[in-house]
Design a protein around this motif. Sequence first.
Motif, PDB file in Angstrom:
ATOM      1  N   SER A 133       0.488   3.979   1.491  1.00 25.95           N
ATOM      2  CA  SER A 133       0.670   4.560   2.829  1.00 25.95           C
ATOM      3  C   SER A 133       1.887   3.961   3.539  1.00 25.95           C
ATOM      4  O   SER A 133       2.612   4.664   4.244  1.00 25.95           O
ATOM      5  CB  SER A 133      -0.582   4.366   3.683  1.00 25.95           C
ATOM      6  OG  SER A 133      -0.854   2.983   3.868  1.00 25.95           O
ATOM      7  N   LEU A 134       2.131   2.659   3.352  1.00 27.37           N
ATOM      8  CA  LEU A 134       3.290   2.023   3.979  1.00 27.37           C
ATOM      9  C   LEU A 134       4.590   2.486   3.325  1.00 27.37           C
ATOM     10  O   LEU A 134       5.596   2.704   4.005  1.00 27.37           O
ATOM     11  CB  LEU A 134       3.189   0.506   3.910  1.00 27.37           C
ATOM     12  CG  LEU A 134       2.051  -0.137   4.698  1.00 27.37           C
ATOM     13  CD1 LEU A 134       2.130  -1.650   4.604  1.00 27.37           C
ATOM     14  CD2 LEU A 134       2.067   0.314   6.136  1.00 27.37           C
ATOM     15  N   LEU A 148       1.305  -0.612   9.914  1.00 24.55           N
ATOM     16  CA  LEU A 148       0.189   0.321   9.812  1.00 24.55           C
ATOM     17  C   LEU A 148       0.045   1.291  10.981  1.00 24.55           C
ATOM     18  O   LEU A 148      -0.928   2.030  11.039  1.00 24.55           O
ATOM     19  CB  LEU A 148      -1.125  -0.470   9.669  1.00 24.55           C
ATOM     20  CG  LEU A 148      -1.216  -1.362   8.435  1.00 24.55           C
ATOM     21  CD1 LEU A 148      -2.470  -2.220   8.509  1.00 24.55           C
ATOM     22  CD2 LEU A 148      -1.191  -0.541   7.170  1.00 24.55           C
ATOM     23  N   LYS A 193       5.024   5.375   1.887  1.00 25.31           N
ATOM     24  CA  LYS A 193       5.220   6.760   2.331  1.00 25.31           C
ATOM     25  C   LYS A 193       5.822   6.778   3.738  1.00 25.31           C
ATOM     26  O   LYS A 193       6.737   7.552   4.031  1.00 25.31           O
ATOM     27  CB  LYS A 193       3.887   7.506   2.316  1.00 25.31           C
ATOM     28  CG  LYS A 193       3.998   8.950   2.738  1.00 25.31           C
ATOM     29  CD  LYS A 193       2.653   9.652   2.706  1.00 25.31           C
ATOM     30  CE  LYS A 193       2.812  11.074   3.210  1.00 25.31           C
ATOM     31  NZ  LYS A 193       1.531  11.757   3.309  1.00 25.31           N
ATOM     32  N   GLN A 194       5.325   5.921   4.598  1.00 25.28           N
ATOM     33  CA  GLN A 194       5.828   5.852   5.963  1.00 25.28           C
ATOM     34  C   GLN A 194       7.282   5.371   6.000  1.00 25.28           C
ATOM     35  O   GLN A 194       8.107   5.899   6.747  1.00 25.28           O
ATOM     36  CB  GLN A 194       4.936   4.920   6.792  1.00 25.28           C
ATOM     37  CG  GLN A 194       5.132   5.058   8.267  1.00 25.28           C
ATOM     38  CD  GLN A 194       3.889   4.629   9.014  1.00 25.28           C
ATOM     39  OE1 GLN A 194       2.786   5.001   8.670  1.00 25.28           O
ATOM     40  NE2 GLN A 194       4.080   3.850  10.047  1.00 25.28           N
ATOM     41  N   GLN A 248       9.408   8.258   4.938  1.00 27.83           N
ATOM     42  CA  GLN A 248       9.537   9.234   6.033  1.00 27.83           C
ATOM     43  C   GLN A 248      10.559   8.755   7.063  1.00 27.83           C
ATOM     44  O   GLN A 248      11.392   9.546   7.526  1.00 27.83           O
ATOM     45  CB  GLN A 248       8.196   9.468   6.724  1.00 27.83           C
ATOM     46  CG  GLN A 248       7.227  10.272   5.914  1.00 27.83           C
ATOM     47  CD  GLN A 248       5.871  10.378   6.614  1.00 27.83           C
ATOM     48  OE1 GLN A 248       5.345   9.390   7.131  1.00 27.83           O
ATOM     49  NE2 GLN A 248       5.316  11.573   6.629  1.00 27.83           N
ATOM     50  N   ASP A 299       0.459   4.551  13.475  1.00 24.81           N
ATOM     51  CA  ASP A 299       0.443   5.978  13.183  1.00 24.81           C
ATOM     52  C   ASP A 299       1.869   6.447  12.872  1.00 24.81           C
ATOM     53  O   ASP A 299       2.795   6.180  13.652  1.00 24.81           O
ATOM     54  CB  ASP A 299      -0.101   6.744  14.396  1.00 24.81           C
ATOM     55  CG  ASP A 299      -0.116   8.233  14.146  1.00 24.81           C
ATOM     56  OD1 ASP A 299      -1.019   8.695  13.440  1.00 24.81           O
ATOM     57  OD2 ASP A 299       0.797   8.915  14.644  1.00 24.81           O
ATOM     58  N   PRO A 300       2.075   7.138  11.745  1.00 23.24           N
ATOM     59  CA  PRO A 300       3.428   7.566  11.366  1.00 23.24           C
ATOM     60  C   PRO A 300       4.122   8.418  12.423  1.00 23.24           C
ATOM     61  O   PRO A 300       5.317   8.251  12.670  1.00 23.24           O
ATOM     62  CB  PRO A 300       3.208   8.371  10.080  1.00 23.24           C
ATOM     63  CG  PRO A 300       1.901   7.914   9.553  1.00 23.24           C
ATOM     64  CD  PRO A 300       1.086   7.499  10.738  1.00 23.24           C
ATOM     65  N   PRO A 308       0.825  -1.210   0.000  1.00 24.10           N
ATOM     66  CA  PRO A 308       0.000   0.000   0.000  1.00 24.10           C
ATOM     67  C   PRO A 308       0.863   1.265   0.000  1.00 24.10           C
ATOM     68  O   PRO A 308       1.922   1.315   0.629  1.00 24.10           O
ATOM     69  CB  PRO A 308      -0.797  -0.108   1.303  1.00 24.10           C
ATOM     70  CG  PRO A 308      -0.785  -1.558   1.643  1.00 24.10           C
ATOM     71  CD  PRO A 308       0.513  -2.087   1.129  1.00 24.10           C
TER      72      PRO A 308
END
Length: 128
Positions: free
Chosen positions: A9-10, A111, A12-13, A16, A113-114, A7
């Motif tokens: 989102s993962l 998953l 992106k994390q 980061q 919270d970043p 995903p």
Amino acid sequence: QTICEIPASLQKQAQQLAEHFAARGVAVNYPGLASSPYHEVAKKQFGNRYGAMLTLRLGTKEKAFDFINHLHYALNVSNIGDARTLVVHASEEEKVAAGVTDDLVRINVGLEDPEDLLEDFQQALQQI
């Protein structure tokens, strides 16, 4: 789409976290970083998708263990593909087979919270 697409989102994390570590002078290996020797190849072959796994070099085996022991969110287990953030330090047999150094910590981003993860990893770095 592949069978096991990570995903966004993962990814992106993971990006980061990699940037966070690199900005603090930690040796980090993540193909999403422009400084990675694999960045252009990964960009071309995987279409700007770099995955959710990164590795850190913390200087010594003791620092790697100390870092792992100070984490609150990440679990110290060796499976990958979990929904939770995992960290692992390879066994002696695994290290020899893979050419891994004593100070390497593998992170598989989950998953959580970043901001919680960034805070957790930062406080663990400050402990070593």
